[in-house]
Design a protein around this motif. Structure first.
Motif, PDB file in Angstrom:
ATOM      1  N   UNK A  96     153.588  67.541 167.377  1.00  0.00           N
ATOM      2  CA  UNK A  96     152.088  67.361 166.964  1.00  0.00           C
ATOM      3  C   UNK A  96     151.943  67.920 165.472  1.00  0.00           C
ATOM      4  N   UNK A  97     152.369  68.869 165.184  1.00  0.00           N
ATOM      5  CA  UNK A  97     152.400  69.226 163.798  1.00  0.00           C
ATOM      6  C   UNK A  97     152.581  68.398 162.721  1.00  0.00           C
ATOM      7  N   UNK A  98     153.959  67.992 162.992  1.00  0.00           N
ATOM      8  CA  UNK A  98     154.253  67.105 161.913  1.00  0.00           C
ATOM      9  C   UNK A  98     153.417  65.884 161.845  1.00  0.00           C
ATOM     10  N   UNK A  99     152.926  65.369 163.119  1.00  0.00           N
ATOM     11  CA  UNK A  99     151.913  64.095 163.169  1.00  0.00           C
ATOM     12  C   UNK A  99     150.861  64.453 162.478  1.00  0.00           C
ATOM     13  N   UNK A 100     150.330  65.691 162.305  1.00  0.00           N
ATOM     14  CA  UNK A 100     149.353  66.181 161.733  1.00  0.00           C
ATOM     15  C   UNK A 100     149.339  66.053 160.192  1.00  0.00           C
ATOM     16  N   UNK A 101     150.545  65.982 159.789  1.00  0.00           N
ATOM     17  CA  UNK A 101     150.764  65.525 158.350  1.00  0.00           C
ATOM     18  C   UNK A 101     150.372  64.463 157.904  1.00  0.00           C
ATOM     19  N   UNK A 102     150.007  63.477 158.828  1.00  0.00           N
ATOM     20  CA  UNK A 102     149.539  62.095 158.623  1.00  0.00           C
ATOM     21  C   UNK A 102     148.199  62.237 158.035  1.00  0.00           C
ATOM     22  N   UNK A 103     147.326  63.492 158.144  1.00  0.00           N
ATOM     23  CA  UNK A 103     145.749  63.462 157.945  1.00  0.00           C
ATOM     24  C   UNK A 103     145.721  64.383 156.518  1.00  0.00           C
ATOM     25  N   UNK A 104     146.827  64.821 156.081  1.00  0.00           N
ATOM     26  CA  UNK A 104     146.862  65.781 154.735  1.00  0.00           C
ATOM     27  C   UNK A 104     147.279  64.897 153.665  1.00  0.00           C
ATOM     28  N   UNK A 105     146.781  65.101 152.544  1.00  0.00           N
ATOM     29  CA  UNK A 105     146.966  64.064 151.525  1.00  0.00           C
ATOM     30  C   UNK A 105     147.779  64.862 150.404  1.00  0.00           C
ATOM     31  N   UNK A 106     148.460  64.163 149.625  1.00  0.00           N
ATOM     32  CA  UNK A 106     149.310  64.742 148.613  1.00  0.00           C
ATOM     33  C   UNK A 106     148.237  65.497 147.700  1.00  0.00           C
ATOM     34  N   UNK A 107     147.393  64.841 147.362  1.00  0.00           N
ATOM     35  CA  UNK A 107     146.284  65.366 146.511  1.00  0.00           C
ATOM     36  C   UNK A 107     145.721  66.582 146.922  1.00  0.00           C
TER      37      UNK A 107
ATOM     38  N   UNK B  10     152.411  59.008 145.503  1.00  0.00           N
ATOM     39  CA  UNK B  10     150.914  58.965 144.734  1.00  0.00           C
ATOM     40  C   UNK B  10     149.840  60.119 145.548  1.00  0.00           C
ATOM     41  N   UNK B  11     148.881  60.369 144.728  1.00  0.00           N
ATOM     42  CA  UNK B  11     147.822  61.546 145.071  1.00  0.00           C
ATOM     43  C   UNK B  11     147.511  61.033 146.276  1.00  0.00           C
ATOM     44  N   UNK B  12     147.124  59.762 146.752  1.00  0.00           N
ATOM     45  CA  UNK B  12     146.460  59.703 148.181  1.00  0.00           C
ATOM     46  C   UNK B  12     147.407  59.287 149.201  1.00  0.00           C
ATOM     47  N   UNK B  13     149.069  59.331 149.026  1.00  0.00           N
ATOM     48  CA  UNK B  13     149.709  59.155 150.032  1.00  0.00           C
ATOM     49  C   UNK B  13     149.744  60.372 151.054  1.00  0.00           C
ATOM     50  N   UNK B  14     150.324  60.096 152.250  1.00  0.00           N
ATOM     51  CA  UNK B  14     150.162  61.426 153.366  1.00  0.00           C
ATOM     52  C   UNK B  14     151.321  62.362 153.007  1.00  0.00           C
ATOM     53  N   UNK B  15     151.030  63.479 153.434  1.00  0.00           N
ATOM     54  CA  UNK B  15     152.144  64.455 153.564  1.00  0.00           C
ATOM     55  C   UNK B  15     153.314  64.040 154.504  1.00  0.00           C
ATOM     56  N   UNK B  16     152.770  63.252 155.341  1.00  0.00           N
ATOM     57  CA  UNK B  16     153.930  62.699 156.360  1.00  0.00           C
ATOM     58  C   UNK B  16     155.061  61.984 155.481  1.00  0.00           C
ATOM     59  N   UNK B  17     154.353  61.256 154.735  1.00  0.00           N
ATOM     60  CA  UNK B  17     155.168  60.311 153.856  1.00  0.00           C
ATOM     61  C   UNK B  17     156.150  61.308 152.765  1.00  0.00           C
ATOM     62  N   UNK B  18     155.353  62.234 152.425  1.00  0.00           N
ATOM     63  CA  UNK B  18     156.239  62.930 151.612  1.00  0.00           C
ATOM     64  C   UNK B  18     157.100  63.893 152.150  1.00  0.00           C
ATOM     65  N   UNK B  19     157.152  64.137 153.580  1.00  0.00           N
ATOM     66  CA  UNK B  19     158.169  64.748 154.305  1.00  0.00           C
ATOM     67  C   UNK B  19     159.115  63.852 154.385  1.00  0.00           C
TER      68      UNK B  19
END
Lengths: 387, 230
Positions: free
Chosen positions: A248-259, A327-336
């Protein structure tokens, strides 16, 4: 919070005749205008019953239901239901009627004029992504599951109701089509701003679809109701924690943005710079990898310190692919996702011109998550203090 | 060429004889055929209305449903002669007691098929009809009955065949119909044309049954919603 909830359940309960334990017990719930509220919970928790209490498909045993502040607990249930879109998992299209007739059901009952109905059918078919000319006169048996559910949604939107109730609408559809329908529906909702109550047993669907999620336990008691980000960051108890499951923590990364990350300087060299500059920069920063950029500062490759130390004649054959850029509006999930694929264990961020802007590394994610968890906990502590 | 053997010759003669009889009595035959048809039409019509309404009402009420099916089943087991006669005190002599008895006979197949047809409507379809705000009456008339239509129609066809045959007995309670030829032939047994009359009664009754069934089959096909055709 908006001044008046679109739907307000005031201690609504349902006890079936002949049973002692209520199926739904004294549920108080607000649904705000224009939001998707997802009711999610283990099977048998009463989430469907709760949904069906709202349009009185099941008559509540006690409590009041208010729509726009109006008590509808005692009004004619058929008239009430014509104001509320209703979509069920099995869809239930009328097999003896054409698609157009199916969609026209509620407008017809409301006595709309013929031309208006025809226009509405056309526009709804287009809205749900079906070509009116091709589908208007078809019968339900001539549709695939995904198409049928689109028609189901169009039919529920028939008379343009403010409120939609959806009971596992995408539950019986194959995963790929389901994903597409979910995305389309979210896009649709951005235009329509309906007030939607959505039932599912699938926490991932809840996270994806919900502006807010109500996690229900036995007898439809609310264990936690909040935005998906906060629920993922701070499950209030073991029940919720178990229900949202591992990861669930990792799923939470979906809601955080690179920005949301503070970009710090990261060493890079242009392909015109000499190797020594690179080595010097890495030594200064105490790092192993730097980013090779072109004349426009667009990231090209990762270069390792050892390669640079050998003072190669050119950078052409050196280094590792930087992979997809963030990009700055990508999610941290994508970053991971990019990070775990990257040779340097970091994902590369570019600004809106495509120029190198920085990197995301594990410690950034770690900090972001801990901050989200801290903020969520603070929110709950404040709520408790105010209560 | 050798002549036909005696039994065969006799049969051909008898057949010719019968056709002559039919030709000579065509006017009466057609008259009784129309009378027969009228009795059938009224009985099937009334039985259909009663059975469909009863079926729609009883389908979701287990006790009423069981009762209705058993009682209409019992009607079918009452010997027809007795049932026809039973209504003479109430309706006098003529077509009326016959029609009442025929309606009772015709109920079961239509009732049973109405109930089965309504049972077969997908619960999801009824749920969505209700969820869109259709009143129980609208659900029945616009969704459930149209979907049950092919099955109900099959029941009507069975009842029609049943009633066409049983109408031949109407003559015993003073009614009209092709039964009068059968009765006429049987009472004049041994006299000229007695056999011919019986055969006329039987043949035209069977023919009427087949034609009506074909007509109803066509009605069933034409009025079955296109979305339900396989």
């Amino acid at each position: 919070m908006s001044p008046e909830p679109k739907i307000h359940l005031d201690r609504v309960g349902k006890t079936y005749p002949g049973t002692k334990i209520p199926a739904v017990e004294d549920l108080t719930l607000d649904v705000h205008e224009g939001e998707i509220l997802v009711l999610v919970g283990p099977s048998g928790c009463g989430k469907s019953t709760t949904l069906r209490l709202i349009n009185r498909m099941i008559e509540p045993s006690n409590g009041r239901i208010l729509l726009d502040g109006e008590d509808v607990t005692k009004v004619n249930p058929d008239k009430l239901r014509r104001r509320i879109g209703y979509v069920i998992q099995q869809i239930g299209l009328f097999p003896h009627q054409t698609i157009a007739q199916n969609i026209a059901t509620v407008p017809k009952m409301l006595g709309w004029e013929k031309e208006r109905i025809t226009e509405q059918v056309e526009s709804l078919l287009t809205t749900v992504g079906l070509d009116p000319d091709q589908y208007r006169d078809r019968f339900p048996k001539e549709l695939s599951g995904g198409q049928a559910q689109r028609v189901g949604v169009a039919r529920a939107l028939g008379a343009d109701p403010d409120i939609m109730l959806m009971d596992e609408p995408f539950g019986a559809i194959d995963p790929i089509t389901r994903d597409r329908l979910q995305n389309e529906f979210l896009r649709l909702q951005e235009e329509l701003h309906k007030t939607i109550v959505f039932v599912t047993h699938d926490i991932d669907e809840a996270i994806k679809m919900g502006d807010r999620i109500a996690i229900l336990g036995d007898r439809s008691t609310i264990r936690q109701i909040d935005t998906p980000e906060r629920i993922l960051a701070y499950p209030v108890d073991d029940f919720v924690d178990d229900f949202i499951g591992t990861g669930s923590t990792i799923k939470g990364l979906n809601f955080l943005k690179v920005s949301s990350l503070k970009q710090t300087d990261y060493p890079s060299i242009s392909d015109a710079d000499p190797c020594a500059t690179g080595v010097a920069k890495l030594d200064e920063a105490g790092l192993e990898w730097l980013v090779l950029v072109d004349a426009q500062r667009r990231p090209l490759r990762w270069l390792h310190r050892d390669e640079l130390a050998k003072s190669p004649a050119s950078y052409d054959d050196l280094g590792e692919d930087v992979g997809d850029l963030l990009n700055s509006d990508d999610s941290l999930f994508h970053a991971l996702e990019l990070m775990v694929q990257s040779a340097a264990g970091q994902s590369v961020v570019v600004d809106k011109h495509g120029a190198f802007a920085g990197v995301v590394e594990m410690s950034h994610l770690n900090k972001a998550i801990r901050r989200a968890q801290y903020e969520a906990r603070l929110h709950y502590e404040e709520m408790e203090a105010n209560a | 060429m050798r002549g036909l053997s005696d039994p065969r010759k006799a049969r051909v003669e008898a057949l010719g004889n019968w056709f002559t009889y039919v030709q000579d009595n065509l006017e009466f035959i057609l008259e009784e055929l129309v009378n027969h048809l009228q009795i059938v039409a009224i009985s099937v019509g009334v039985a259909t209305v009663v059975a469909v309404l009863l079926g729609a009402w009883a389908q979701s009420r287990p006790i009423v449903r069981a009762l209705a099916l058993s009682i209409t089943g019992i009607f079918l087991t009452i010997p027809s002669l007795a049932l026809f006669a039973l209504f003479i005190p109430l309706f006098g002599i003529g077509n009326r007691p016959a029609i009442v008895a025929l309606v009772l006979y015709g109920l079961l197949p239509i009732l049973r098929n109405t109930v089965t047809g309504l049972d077969s409507v997908s619960p999801a379809v009824v749920e969505s009809a209700r969820g869109m705000g259709m009143s129980p009456r609208q659900q029945l008339l616009k969704v459930r009955l149209p979907l049950a239509f092919p099955v109900v129609m099959a029941g009507i066809r069975v009842s029609t065949l049943l009633i066409v045959g049983l109408t031949a007995i109407a003559v015993l309670v003073g009614g009209d119909g092709l039964g009068s030829f059968i009765q006429d032939g049987l009472t004049r047994n041994g006299f000229p044309n007695a056999g011919n009359a019986v055969v006329v009664g039987v043949v035209f009754t069977v023919a009427l049954g087949l034609v009506l069934d074909a007509v109803l089959a066509t009605v069933q096909r034409v009025f079955t919603p296109r979305g339900l055709l396989v």
